[in-house]
Design a protein around this motif. Structure first.
Motif, short mmCIF file in Angstrom:
data_model
loop_
_atom_site.label_atom_id
_atom_site.label_comp_id
_atom_site.label_asym_id
_atom_site.label_seq_id
_atom_site.Cartn_x
_atom_site.Cartn_y
_atom_site.Cartn_z
N UNK A 128 0.80 -1.22 0.00
CA UNK A 128 0.00 0.00 0.00
C UNK A 128 0.83 1.27 0.00
N UNK A 129 2.10 1.13 -0.31
CA UNK A 129 2.95 2.31 -0.49
C UNK A 129 3.19 2.62 -1.96
N UNK A 130 2.64 1.77 -2.84
CA UNK A 130 2.93 1.91 -4.28
C UNK A 130 1.65 1.64 -5.07
N UNK A 131 1.03 2.70 -5.57
CA UNK A 131 -0.25 2.55 -6.26
C UNK A 131 -0.14 1.66 -7.49
N UNK A 132 0.88 1.86 -8.31
CA UNK A 132 1.02 1.07 -9.54
C UNK A 132 1.14 -0.42 -9.22
N UNK A 133 1.87 -0.70 -8.15
CA UNK A 133 2.04 -2.10 -7.77
C UNK A 133 0.72 -2.68 -7.27
N UNK A 134 -0.03 -1.88 -6.51
CA UNK A 134 -1.34 -2.36 -6.04
C UNK A 134 -2.26 -2.63 -7.22
N UNK A 135 -2.22 -1.76 -8.21
CA UNK A 135 -3.04 -1.98 -9.41
C UNK A 135 -2.68 -3.31 -10.07
N UNK A 136 -1.39 -3.60 -10.15
CA UNK A 136 -0.96 -4.86 -10.75
C UNK A 136 -1.40 -6.05 -9.89
N UNK A 150 6.18 10.04 14.11
CA UNK A 150 4.84 10.53 13.82
C UNK A 150 4.51 10.41 12.34
N UNK A 151 5.50 10.64 11.48
CA UNK A 151 5.26 10.60 10.04
C UNK A 151 4.82 9.21 9.57
N UNK A 152 5.23 8.17 10.30
CA UNK A 152 4.86 6.82 9.91
C UNK A 152 3.35 6.61 9.95
N UNK A 192 -1.37 5.06 7.54
CA UNK A 192 -2.82 5.22 7.72
C UNK A 192 -3.44 6.13 6.67
N UNK A 193 -2.75 7.21 6.32
CA UNK A 193 -3.31 8.16 5.36
C UNK A 193 -2.92 7.80 3.93
N UNK A 194 -1.62 7.78 3.66
CA UNK A 194 -1.17 7.52 2.28
C UNK A 194 -1.54 6.11 1.84
N UNK A 237 -3.60 13.30 18.82
CA UNK A 237 -2.56 12.29 18.64
C UNK A 237 -2.21 12.22 17.15
N UNK A 238 -0.99 11.79 16.87
CA UNK A 238 -0.60 11.60 15.47
C UNK A 238 -1.47 10.53 14.83
N UNK A 239 -1.82 9.50 15.59
CA UNK A 239 -2.71 8.46 15.09
C UNK A 239 -4.05 9.05 14.68
N UNK A 240 -4.68 9.82 15.57
CA UNK A 240 -5.97 10.43 15.26
C UNK A 240 -5.90 11.37 14.08
#
Length: 347
Positions: A64-72, A94-96, A101-103, A153-156
């Motif tokens: 789920x970090x690579x849209x093209x790969x998910x499409x494949x 926090x960026x994780x 969760x978001x990206x 929270x970063x999670x929220x």
């Protein structure tokens, strides 16, 4: 049960569940199998399949970090339902939270849209945490869908950002993407590891709480979350979001008292510390986590969660619109949970 969600002679619903190896995801997989659905469990290559042993499960690896790969990876599939339960609740950085969760949510949805997946419903598991500490003045009021989210929270924040993209994102609106959002409060049950730490501590004769001001807590047993997931698939209006709890409000000691009872009432020392002590402990937990590379259960996000006094939420819309009927108050859910921990050697 609704016939559209069961296997019939002419049609068999196909469902994809992300985060399938996780606590909630594994129970969703089990229920999908019970309903006779063609069940696909999305996992990572490193994911444990301990709770995914049924031979009827179809596995698919998704990055789920690579849209093209998910499409494949999804190419050639046609799913009727996608339940997006993948995500993280604890991270070193926090960026994780936002990367996963978001990206990760955006990546999956964009791939589904690009593939013109003929979805009936996309169910996104969000969290009550997107609202943060609101209505904190006594008497506490339930958090409602009309309230303005103020995640602390970063999670929220990462979950809220994903929600807002589903609701307002141009791609989703243009595609009429059929999402339903579920916002459970604290989920517990067999296989869960965070509340398990409380049970382990009580068995070892100590119970720890923070803050002297009244704290109203809500819970939801994992099977009630699963119930809501399939109700959302069956009849959830597209574009709606629902809070989930067992419909009760508890005091901060209720959960630990029930755990202690199920453990045979071992002797214990109950410690209630001021908030500033928690701040020191979680600060130290964060520092140690960064030094060791191991995420501590007592981290910066956990500080804000434990500090929050009001966790009430309004589940009436889920009752009215989905037909949601929580079946597991703490008095029923805690004994089942502790029994599972004991029978599986966790306690």
């Amino acid at each position: 049960m609704h016939p559209n969600l069961r296997q019939t002679k002419t049609i068999r619903m196909k469902i994809l569940i992300t985060g399938a190896s996780g606590f909630i995801g594994s129970f969703i997989v089990e229920e999908a199998l019970n309903r006779g659905m063609e069940t696909w469990a999305a996992v990572r290559g490193s994911s444990s399949k301990r709770f995914l042993q049924d031979k009827r499960i179809h596995f698919i690896e998704l990055d789920l970090s690579n849209q093209r790969q998910v499409e494949q990876q999804l190419k050639g599939h046609q799913f009727d339902y996608v339940v997006h339960a993948a995500g993280v609740t604890k991270c070193l950085r926090a960026q994780d939270f936002f990367d996963i969760n978001t990206s990760g949510t955006k990546c999956l949805v964009r791939a589904l849209i690009a593939l013109h997946m003929p979805l009936r419903k996309f169910v996104y598991l969000s969290s009550l945490s997107i609202f943060g500490a609101i209505h904190e003045k006594q008497p506490y009021e339930p958090i409602r869908e009309t309230d303005e989210p103020q995640p602390n929270t970063a999670y929220g924040k990462s979950k809220l950002e994903a929600e807002r993209w589903l609701i307002n994102g141009l791609e989703c609106r243009e595609a009429n993407f059929p999402y339903v959002i579920l916002r459970p409060t604290g989920v517990y049950g067999p296989r869960e590891r965070d509340y398990f730490l409380m049970a382990k501590s009580i068995k070892q004769h100590s119970d720890f709480a923070v803050g002297y001001r009244r704290q109203d807590i809500t819970f939801v047993y994992v099977q009630d979350v699963v119930q809501a997931v399939f109700l959302a698939c069956e009849k959830g209006p597209v574009g709606r979001a629902y809070f989930l709890s067992d419909g009760q409000v508890y005091q901060s000691t209720t959960f630990s008292n029930l755990i202690r009872r199920e453990l045979g009432n071992p002797w214990w020392i109950r410690i209630t510390a001021p908030i500033w002590v928690l701040r020191i402990v979680t600060w130290a937990g964060d520092k140690i986590g960064h030094l060791t590379g191991k995420i501590s259960a007592l981290n910066n996000d956990k500080y804000h969660i434990l500090k929050q006094r009001n966790w009430q939420c309004d589940i009436q819309p889920a009752i009215d619109e989905l037909g949601y009927r929580p079946e597991y108050p703490l008095e029923r859910g805690v004994p089942l949970t502790i029994k599972w921990y004991q029978e599986n050697g966790w306690l």
